[in-house]
Motif scaffolding. Structure first.
Motif, PDB file in Angstrom:
ATOM      1  N   TYR A 257      17.249  -3.288  12.025  1.00 36.23           N
ATOM      2  CA  TYR A 257      16.223  -2.684  11.183  1.00 36.23           C
ATOM      3  C   TYR A 257      15.906  -3.577  10.004  1.00 36.23           C
ATOM      4  O   TYR A 257      16.811  -4.029   9.304  1.00 36.23           O
ATOM      5  N   ALA A 258      14.615  -3.832   9.810  1.00 42.27           N
ATOM      6  CA  ALA A 258      14.177  -4.525   8.599  1.00 42.27           C
ATOM      7  C   ALA A 258      14.453  -3.564   7.456  1.00 42.27           C
ATOM      8  O   ALA A 258      14.181  -2.370   7.552  1.00 42.27           O
ATOM      9  N   ILE A 259      15.025  -4.075   6.392  1.00 43.53           N
ATOM     10  CA  ILE A 259      15.383  -3.195   5.274  1.00 43.53           C
ATOM     11  C   ILE A 259      14.800  -3.705   3.964  1.00 43.53           C
ATOM     12  O   ILE A 259      14.500  -4.884   3.816  1.00 43.53           O
ATOM     13  N   ASN A 260      14.654  -2.786   3.049  1.00 45.71           N
ATOM     14  CA  ASN A 260      14.248  -3.112   1.685  1.00 45.71           C
ATOM     15  C   ASN A 260      15.493  -3.673   0.995  1.00 45.71           C
ATOM     16  O   ASN A 260      16.494  -2.971   0.881  1.00 45.71           O
ATOM     17  N   PRO A 261      15.476  -4.940   0.546  1.00 45.04           N
ATOM     18  CA  PRO A 261      16.678  -5.532  -0.044  1.00 45.04           C
ATOM     19  C   PRO A 261      17.109  -4.887  -1.357  1.00 45.04           C
ATOM     20  O   PRO A 261      18.249  -5.024  -1.768  1.00 45.04           O
ATOM     21  N   THR A 262      16.239  -4.177  -2.009  1.00 43.86           N
ATOM     22  CA  THR A 262      16.575  -3.528  -3.273  1.00 43.86           C
ATOM     23  C   THR A 262      17.282  -2.200  -3.059  1.00 43.86           C
ATOM     24  O   THR A 262      18.291  -1.907  -3.692  1.00 43.86           O
ATOM     25  N   THR A 263      16.757  -1.386  -2.130  1.00 41.60           N
ATOM     26  CA  THR A 263      17.301  -0.046  -1.923  1.00 41.60           C
ATOM     27  C   THR A 263      18.186   0.072  -0.694  1.00 41.60           C
ATOM     28  O   THR A 263      18.953   1.017  -0.585  1.00 41.60           O
ATOM     29  N   GLY A 264      18.047  -0.857   0.257  1.00 41.27           N
ATOM     30  CA  GLY A 264      18.805  -0.776   1.498  1.00 41.27           C
ATOM     31  C   GLY A 264      18.184   0.169   2.502  1.00 41.27           C
ATOM     32  O   GLY A 264      18.747   0.420   3.557  1.00 41.27           O
ATOM     33  N   GLU A 265      17.001   0.714   2.200  1.00 43.35           N
ATOM     34  CA  GLU A 265      16.329   1.667   3.086  1.00 43.35           C
ATOM     35  C   GLU A 265      15.751   0.949   4.306  1.00 43.35           C
ATOM     36  O   GLU A 265      15.127  -0.099   4.194  1.00 43.35           O
ATOM     37  N   ALA A 266      15.982   1.525   5.496  1.00 44.59           N
ATOM     38  CA  ALA A 266      15.429   0.967   6.728  1.00 44.59           C
ATOM     39  C   ALA A 266      13.916   1.173   6.743  1.00 44.59           C
ATOM     40  O   ALA A 266      13.425   2.249   6.431  1.00 44.59           O
ATOM     41  N   LEU A 267      13.195   0.103   7.094  1.00 43.14           N
ATOM     42  CA  LEU A 267      11.743   0.162   7.094  1.00 43.14           C
ATOM     43  C   LEU A 267      11.161   0.196   8.503  1.00 43.14           C
ATOM     44  O   LEU A 267      10.237   0.938   8.771  1.00 43.14           O
ATOM     45  N   ALA A 268      11.674  -0.634   9.409  1.00 40.87           N
ATOM     46  CA  ALA A 268      11.124  -0.710  10.767  1.00 40.87           C
ATOM     47  C   ALA A 268      12.148  -1.343  11.705  1.00 40.87           C
ATOM     48  O   ALA A 268      12.919  -2.212  11.302  1.00 40.87           O
ATOM     49  N   ARG A 269      12.143  -0.891  12.960  1.00 39.30           N
ATOM     50  CA  ARG A 269      13.016  -1.493  13.974  1.00 39.30           C
ATOM     51  C   ARG A 269      12.443  -2.850  14.357  1.00 39.30           C
ATOM     52  O   ARG A 269      11.236  -2.996  14.521  1.00 39.30           O
ATOM     53  N   ARG A 270      13.304  -3.862  14.502  1.00 40.07           N
ATOM     54  CA  ARG A 270      12.859  -5.218  14.814  1.00 40.07           C
ATOM     55  C   ARG A 270      13.794  -5.882  15.813  1.00 40.07           C
ATOM     56  O   ARG A 270      14.984  -5.593  15.842  1.00 40.07           O
ATOM     57  N   GLU A 271      13.227  -6.776  16.628  1.00 38.13           N
ATOM     58  CA  GLU A 271      14.014  -7.721  17.410  1.00 38.13           C
ATOM     59  C   GLU A 271      13.602  -9.097  16.929  1.00 38.13           C
ATOM     60  O   GLU A 271      12.418  -9.388  16.796  1.00 38.13           O
ATOM     61  N   VAL A 272      14.585  -9.940  16.644  1.00 33.32           N
ATOM     62  CA  VAL A 272      14.322 -11.235  16.042  1.00 33.32           C
ATOM     63  C   VAL A 272      15.015 -12.328  16.837  1.00 33.32           C
ATOM     64  O   VAL A 272      16.198 -12.207  17.184  1.00 33.32           O
ATOM     65  N   PHE A 273      14.276 -13.389  17.142  1.00 34.06           N
ATOM     66  CA  PHE A 273      14.827 -14.584  17.772  1.00 34.06           C
ATOM     67  C   PHE A 273      15.136 -15.551  16.642  1.00 34.06           C
ATOM     68  O   PHE A 273      14.232 -15.988  15.926  1.00 34.06           O
ATOM     69  N   ALA A 274      16.413 -15.840  16.409  1.00 43.13           N
ATOM     70  CA  ALA A 274      16.800 -16.606  15.226  1.00 43.13           C
ATOM     71  C   ALA A 274      17.737 -17.758  15.561  1.00 43.13           C
ATOM     72  O   ALA A 274      18.509 -17.690  16.523  1.00 43.13           O
ATOM     73  N   ARG A 275      17.653 -18.775  14.738  1.00 47.36           N
ATOM     74  CA  ARG A 275      18.573 -19.899  14.837  1.00 47.36           C
ATOM     75  C   ARG A 275      19.857 -19.494  14.114  1.00 47.36           C
ATOM     76  O   ARG A 275      19.826 -19.122  12.928  1.00 47.36           O
ATOM     77  N   ILE A 276      20.971 -19.556  14.798  1.00 44.75           N
ATOM     78  CA  ILE A 276      22.238 -19.094  14.234  1.00 44.75           C
ATOM     79  C   ILE A 276      22.565 -19.821  12.934  1.00 44.75           C
ATOM     80  O   ILE A 276      22.994 -19.202  11.956  1.00 44.75           O
ATOM     81  N   ALA A 277      22.318 -21.130  12.889  1.00 46.84           N
ATOM     82  CA  ALA A 277      22.639 -21.916  11.694  1.00 46.84           C
ATOM     83  C   ALA A 277      21.833 -21.484  10.473  1.00 46.84           C
ATOM     84  O   ALA A 277      22.242 -21.728   9.343  1.00 46.84           O
ATOM     85  N   GLY A 278      20.698 -20.822  10.669  1.00 46.23           N
ATOM     86  CA  GLY A 278      19.868 -20.411   9.551  1.00 46.23           C
ATOM     87  C   GLY A 278      20.150 -19.013   9.030  1.00 46.23           C
ATOM     88  O   GLY A 278      19.585 -18.598   8.023  1.00 46.23           O
ATOM     89  N   LEU A 279      21.034 -18.275   9.695  1.00 41.11           N
ATOM     90  CA  LEU A 279      21.326 -16.901   9.276  1.00 41.11           C
ATOM     91  C   LEU A 279      22.234 -16.892   8.056  1.00 41.11           C
ATOM     92  O   LEU A 279      23.118 -17.728   7.912  1.00 41.11           O
ATOM     93  N   GLN A 280      22.012 -15.922   7.185  1.00 43.98           N
ATOM     94  CA  GLN A 280      22.843 -15.747   6.000  1.00 43.98           C
ATOM     95  C   GLN A 280      23.289 -14.297   5.930  1.00 43.98           C
ATOM     96  O   GLN A 280      22.527 -13.389   6.243  1.00 43.98           O
TER      97      GLN A 280
END
Length: 76
Positions: A31-54
């Motif tokens: 879930y994409a979340i609001n970084p300030t409140t932690g509230e879930a905004l929308a369900r997402r699937e993401v194709f990501a480079r592992i080295a770029g994740l934080q």
């Protein structure tokens, strides 16, 4: 690069997909979340480079300490 800087995507990961990918890449579902409140905004699937994740353990947690509850709006 697509979600860098001001466009950063905060994702609360719920699963790691087992789809085949290129070496060093991964499909994440969550879930994409609001970084300030932690509230879930929308369900997402993401194709990501592992080295770029934080990982950001400083996001607000819900009552259980692991997930934040969200509220649902009723249709008008």
């Amino acid at each position: 690069m697509q979600f860098g800087g001001d466009r950063a995507l905060w994702l609360r990961v719920s699963s790691i997909c087992d789809r085949p990918t290129y070496d060093g890449w991964i499909w994440l579902a969550g879930y994409a979340i609001n970084p300030t409140t932690g509230e879930a905004l929308a369900r997402r699937e993401v194709f990501a480079r592992i080295a770029g994740l934080q990982i950001n353990p400083q996001l607000p947690a819900g009552p259980s300490g692991t997930a934040r509850q969200t509220t649902r709006r009723r249709g008008v």
